[in-house]
Design a protein around this motif. Structure first.
Motif, short mmCIF file in Angstrom:
data_model
loop_
_atom_site.label_atom_id
_atom_site.label_comp_id
_atom_site.label_asym_id
_atom_site.label_seq_id
_atom_site.Cartn_x
_atom_site.Cartn_y
_atom_site.Cartn_z
N UNK A 25 0.45 -1.31 -0.05
CA UNK A 25 -0.09 0.24 -0.16
C UNK A 25 0.97 0.82 -0.35
N UNK A 26 2.03 1.19 0.60
CA UNK A 26 2.78 2.25 0.80
C UNK A 26 3.29 2.66 -0.26
N UNK A 27 3.77 2.03 -1.16
CA UNK A 27 4.47 1.94 -2.08
C UNK A 27 3.24 1.90 -2.93
N UNK A 28 2.50 2.11 -3.14
CA UNK A 28 1.44 1.94 -4.36
C UNK A 28 1.25 3.47 -4.42
N UNK A 29 0.72 3.99 -2.76
CA UNK A 29 0.29 5.24 -2.87
C UNK A 29 1.63 5.89 -3.44
N UNK A 30 2.55 6.08 -2.89
CA UNK A 30 4.21 6.70 -3.34
C UNK A 30 3.98 6.65 -4.97
N UNK A 31 3.81 5.64 -5.93
CA UNK A 31 3.87 5.42 -6.80
C UNK A 31 3.38 6.54 -7.69
N UNK A 32 2.24 6.16 -7.26
CA UNK A 32 0.87 7.13 -7.40
C UNK A 32 0.83 8.28 -7.94
#
Length: 69
Positions: A25-32
């Motif tokens: 989730x953290x990586x998804x938010x950051x990449x988004x």
């Protein structure tokens, strides 16, 4: 569209490799966020020639066409 496909592949890769859900989730938010900002910068560069034409047109109209009373 490319950004969305990249994020989906990125999430799938993280899930398959066994990373924890919180990290995914953290990586998804950051990449988004990063891809959103880069996408907006790309749109600005794509529209830059039209923005310059509009700015020159407004300047020309104010200085040579329109005469205040």
């Amino acid at each position: 569209m490319f950004e969305l496909i990249f994020i989906l592949v990125f999430i799938a890769t993280l899930l398959v490799t066994g990373i924890t859900m919180m990290t995914v989730l953290a990586a998804t938010v950051l990449s988004f966020l990063v891809l959103s900002v880069l996408g907006m910068v790309g749109v600005v560069f794509k529209l830059l020639p039209w923005l310059i034409v509009i700015a020159v047109g407004v300047w020309f109209f104010k200085n040579y066409v329109y005469s205040p009373r």
